[in-house]
Design a protein around this motif. Structure first.
Motif, PDB file in Angstrom:
ATOM      1  N   GLU A   1     -30.974  10.635   7.814  1.00 15.94           N
ATOM      2  CA  GLU A   1     -30.211  11.853   8.077  1.00 15.94           C
ATOM      3  C   GLU A   1     -31.103  12.928   8.706  1.00 15.94           C
ATOM      4  O   GLU A   1     -30.725  13.562   9.691  1.00 15.94           O
ATOM      5  CB  GLU A   1     -29.614  12.373   6.766  1.00 15.94           C
ATOM      6  N   ALA A   2     -32.290  13.130   8.119  1.00 18.73           N
ATOM      7  CA  ALA A   2     -33.195  14.156   8.636  1.00 18.73           C
ATOM      8  C   ALA A   2     -33.679  13.820  10.038  1.00 18.73           C
ATOM      9  O   ALA A   2     -33.789  14.703  10.900  1.00 18.73           O
ATOM     10  CB  ALA A   2     -34.379  14.319   7.684  1.00 18.73           C
ATOM     11  N   ALA A   3     -33.971  12.538  10.283  1.00 21.90           N
ATOM     12  CA  ALA A   3     -34.450  12.126  11.598  1.00 21.90           C
ATOM     13  C   ALA A   3     -33.390  12.329  12.676  1.00 21.90           C
ATOM     14  O   ALA A   3     -33.727  12.570  13.845  1.00 21.90           O
ATOM     15  CB  ALA A   3     -34.884  10.658  11.564  1.00 21.90           C
ATOM     16  N   GLU A   4     -32.122  12.260  12.292  1.00 23.99           N
ATOM     17  CA  GLU A   4     -31.031  12.441  13.249  1.00 23.99           C
ATOM     18  C   GLU A   4     -30.539  13.877  13.292  1.00 23.99           C
ATOM     19  O   GLU A   4     -29.499  14.162  13.879  1.00 23.99           O
ATOM     20  CB  GLU A   4     -29.888  11.489  12.897  1.00 23.99           C
ATOM     21  N   GLY A   5     -31.299  14.791  12.675  1.00 29.78           N
ATOM     22  CA  GLY A   5     -30.988  16.213  12.776  1.00 29.78           C
ATOM     23  C   GLY A   5     -29.983  16.728  11.784  1.00 29.78           C
ATOM     24  O   GLY A   5     -29.494  17.848  11.935  1.00 29.78           O
ATOM     25  N   ARG A   6     -29.655  15.931  10.763  1.00 27.93           N
ATOM     26  CA  ARG A   6     -28.702  16.377   9.743  1.00 27.93           C
ATOM     27  C   ARG A   6     -29.427  16.718   8.448  1.00 27.93           C
ATOM     28  O   ARG A   6     -30.514  16.208   8.184  1.00 27.93           O
ATOM     29  CB  ARG A   6     -27.651  15.293   9.497  1.00 27.93           C
ATOM     30  N   PHE A   7     -28.798  17.568   7.643  1.00 28.50           N
ATOM     31  CA  PHE A   7     -29.391  17.968   6.368  1.00 28.50           C
ATOM     32  C   PHE A   7     -29.056  16.929   5.305  1.00 28.50           C
ATOM     33  O   PHE A   7     -27.880  16.658   5.053  1.00 28.50           O
ATOM     34  CB  PHE A   7     -28.851  19.336   5.940  1.00 28.50           C
ATOM     35  N   PRO A   8     -30.062  16.317   4.686  1.00 31.79           N
ATOM     36  CA  PRO A   8     -29.787  15.305   3.660  1.00 31.79           C
ATOM     37  C   PRO A   8     -29.369  15.947   2.339  1.00 31.79           C
ATOM     38  O   PRO A   8     -30.150  16.672   1.730  1.00 31.79           O
ATOM     39  CB  PRO A   8     -31.123  14.573   3.519  1.00 31.79           C
ATOM     40  N   THR A   9     -28.173  15.709   1.925  1.00 29.36           N
ATOM     41  CA  THR A   9     -27.662  16.262   0.677  1.00 29.36           C
ATOM     42  C   THR A   9     -27.918  15.297  -0.470  1.00 29.36           C
ATOM     43  O   THR A   9     -28.207  14.117  -0.250  1.00 29.36           O
ATOM     44  CB  THR A   9     -26.150  16.535   0.788  1.00 29.36           C
ATOM     45  N   PRO A  10     -27.814  15.769  -1.719  1.00 28.06           N
ATOM     46  CA  PRO A  10     -28.010  14.861  -2.863  1.00 28.06           C
ATOM     47  C   PRO A  10     -27.078  13.656  -2.857  1.00 28.06           C
ATOM     48  O   PRO A  10     -27.369  12.646  -3.498  1.00 28.06           O
ATOM     49  CB  PRO A  10     -27.735  15.778  -4.064  1.00 28.06           C
ATOM     50  N   ARG A  11     -25.988  13.743  -2.118  1.00 29.35           N
ATOM     51  CA  ARG A  11     -25.039  12.631  -2.086  1.00 29.35           C
ATOM     52  C   ARG A  11     -25.653  11.362  -1.537  1.00 29.35           C
ATOM     53  O   ARG A  11     -25.251  10.255  -1.906  1.00 29.35           O
ATOM     54  CB  ARG A  11     -23.832  13.039  -1.242  1.00 29.35           C
ATOM     55  N   VAL A  12     -26.667  11.499  -0.648  1.00 30.21           N
ATOM     56  CA  VAL A  12     -27.255  10.300  -0.054  1.00 30.21           C
ATOM     57  C   VAL A  12     -27.984   9.458  -1.099  1.00 30.21           C
ATOM     58  O   VAL A  12     -28.162   8.251  -0.908  1.00 30.21           O
ATOM     59  CB  VAL A  12     -28.225  10.655   1.094  1.00 30.21           C
ATOM     60  N   MET A  13     -28.404  10.095  -2.195  1.00 32.94           N
ATOM     61  CA  MET A  13     -29.092   9.341  -3.238  1.00 32.94           C
ATOM     62  C   MET A  13     -28.153   8.361  -3.936  1.00 32.94           C
ATOM     63  O   MET A  13     -28.602   7.462  -4.652  1.00 32.94           O
ATOM     64  CB  MET A  13     -29.716  10.290  -4.262  1.00 32.94           C
ATOM     65  N   LEU A  14     -26.863   8.536  -3.732  1.00 30.28           N
ATOM     66  CA  LEU A  14     -25.873   7.640  -4.323  1.00 30.28           C
ATOM     67  C   LEU A  14     -25.362   6.624  -3.307  1.00 30.28           C
ATOM     68  O   LEU A  14     -24.287   6.053  -3.486  1.00 30.28           O
ATOM     69  CB  LEU A  14     -24.699   8.451  -4.876  1.00 30.28           C
ATOM     70  N   SER A  15     -26.121   6.405  -2.253  1.00 31.05           N
ATOM     71  CA  SER A  15     -25.690   5.475  -1.205  1.00 31.05           C
ATOM     72  C   SER A  15     -25.378   4.100  -1.757  1.00 31.05           C
ATOM     73  O   SER A  15     -24.417   3.443  -1.339  1.00 31.05           O
ATOM     74  CB  SER A  15     -26.769   5.364  -0.124  1.00 31.05           C
ATOM     75  N   ALA A  16     -26.192   3.632  -2.715  1.00 33.61           N
ATOM     76  CA  ALA A  16     -25.968   2.302  -3.280  1.00 33.61           C
ATOM     77  C   ALA A  16     -24.640   2.227  -4.017  1.00 33.61           C
ATOM     78  O   ALA A  16     -23.991   1.174  -4.037  1.00 33.61           O
ATOM     79  CB  ALA A  16     -27.115   1.945  -4.230  1.00 33.61           C
ATOM     80  N   LEU A  17     -24.214   3.353  -4.627  1.00 34.28           N
ATOM     81  CA  LEU A  17     -22.958   3.361  -5.370  1.00 34.28           C
ATOM     82  C   LEU A  17     -21.759   3.538  -4.456  1.00 34.28           C
ATOM     83  O   LEU A  17     -20.626   3.232  -4.854  1.00 34.28           O
ATOM     84  CB  LEU A  17     -22.972   4.485  -6.416  1.00 34.28           C
ATOM     85  N   ARG A  18     -21.988   4.036  -3.256  1.00 35.15           N
ATOM     86  CA  ARG A  18     -20.897   4.289  -2.319  1.00 35.15           C
ATOM     87  C   ARG A  18     -20.669   3.112  -1.382  1.00 35.15           C
ATOM     88  O   ARG A  18     -19.780   3.148  -0.539  1.00 35.15           O
ATOM     89  CB  ARG A  18     -21.200   5.545  -1.505  1.00 35.15           C
ATOM     90  N   ALA A  19     -21.471   2.059  -1.514  1.00 35.84           N
ATOM     91  CA  ALA A  19     -21.292   0.873  -0.676  1.00 35.84           C
ATOM     92  C   ALA A  19     -20.127   0.042  -1.204  1.00 35.84           C
ATOM     93  O   ALA A  19     -19.515   0.362  -2.218  1.00 35.84           O
ATOM     94  CB  ALA A  19     -22.588   0.058  -0.665  1.00 35.84           C
TER      95      ALA A  19
END
Length: 266
Positions: A71-89
């Motif tokens: 997210e940061a590399a693509e210019g977006r702000f990484p929110t705490p939600r990304v830490m739940l990526s494994a649960l959102r799959a």
């Protein structure tokens, strides 16, 4: 999915990209790493299964930190939600990530259990902590632990990302991760040397400054938070090691390690 065989300079590119990306969102990425550390610390307090659960979340947390870096590399702000990526799959990917978590925890605890069996560690003596820590037996135990953990680290280096972004099964993700690290050993060694050199340089600077100020204890106080920041920096670079090591079958060309100035390409 295809494996890219990369030159040694790719390891230095990963190092630069990790630092550059971290500096784009230093507070967010450090905060997300602290979230993971806090969750692991709370889980470790649980009786009986605490240590196992704290280790079992490592693959999912690694995936979350890699997603935050993307997210940061693509210019977006990484929110705490990304830490739940494994649960959102999807359900299948969640199940695969759970299998990775259990396998990682089991192998890590096995390594911890084997070290004292192989190395006969002396019982800690009161008031003699320094001699115990820096004694030959403890040093040998640390080296053995690192040697036993190395293959575990290689197995899980890319595995969470392969499961999440490429839909690979847990067993195949572990195999592909290990093969990718071994086949790209030159890049991995350069990557490790770059981080080791930076940690050594900063640690030495902190020690020298503390001695110049006549406060040797300052070094210990400063190195603890510095270690946390360095770990957050290091985890930021993990995404680039995965991104450049694999390419989807439909891609026309493998993804580059970065521009000539070290900045990521689209």
């Amino acid at each position: 999915m295809k494996l890219n065989i990369l030159p040694a300079r790719a390891g230095f590119a990963w190092f630069r990209l990790g630092i550059r990306t971290f500096m784009r969102q230093p507070l967010a990425l450090t905060g997300l790493f602290f979230m993971y550390m806090a969750a692991a610390s709370l889980l470790s307090l649980l009786p009986v299964v605490g240590s196992f659960l704290a280790l079992a979340i490592v693959p999912a947390a690694t995936l979350g930190l890699m997603a935050a870096t993307r997210e940061a590399a693509e210019g977006r702000f990484p929110t705490p939600r990304v830490m739940l990526s494994a649960l959102r799959a999807g359900r299948e990917q969640m199940r695969a990530m759970a299998v990775l978590g259990v396998a990682y925890a089991a192998l890590s605890l096995l390594v911890l259990a084997l070290v004292p069996v192989v190395v006969d560690l002396p019982p800690p003596a009161p008031g003699d902590a320094a001699e115990t820590v820096f004694g030959p037996q403890m040093q040998g135990a640390m080296l053995l632990g690192m040697a036993l953990y190395l293959p575990v680290s290689l197995l899980f280096w890319h595995a969470p990302a392969l499961v999440y972004w490429h839909g690979v099964s847990p067993a195949k993700s572990l195999f592909f991760s290990f093969v990718a690290c071994v086949r790209n050993v030159r890049a991995m060694l350069a990557y490790g040397l770059a981080w080791s050199a930076l940690v050594f340089a900063v640690s030495l600077a902190v020690v020298l400054v503390s001695l110049a100020l006549g406060s040797p204890g300052l070094a210990g106080s400063a190195l603890v938070p510095a270690g946390v920041v360095f770990t957050a920096l290091f985890t930021t670079s993990l995404w680039f090691t995965f991104r450049d090591s694999f390419v989807a079958d439909e891609a026309a060309a493998p993804p580059p390690a970065g521009n000539d100035d070290g900045t990521p390409r689209a």
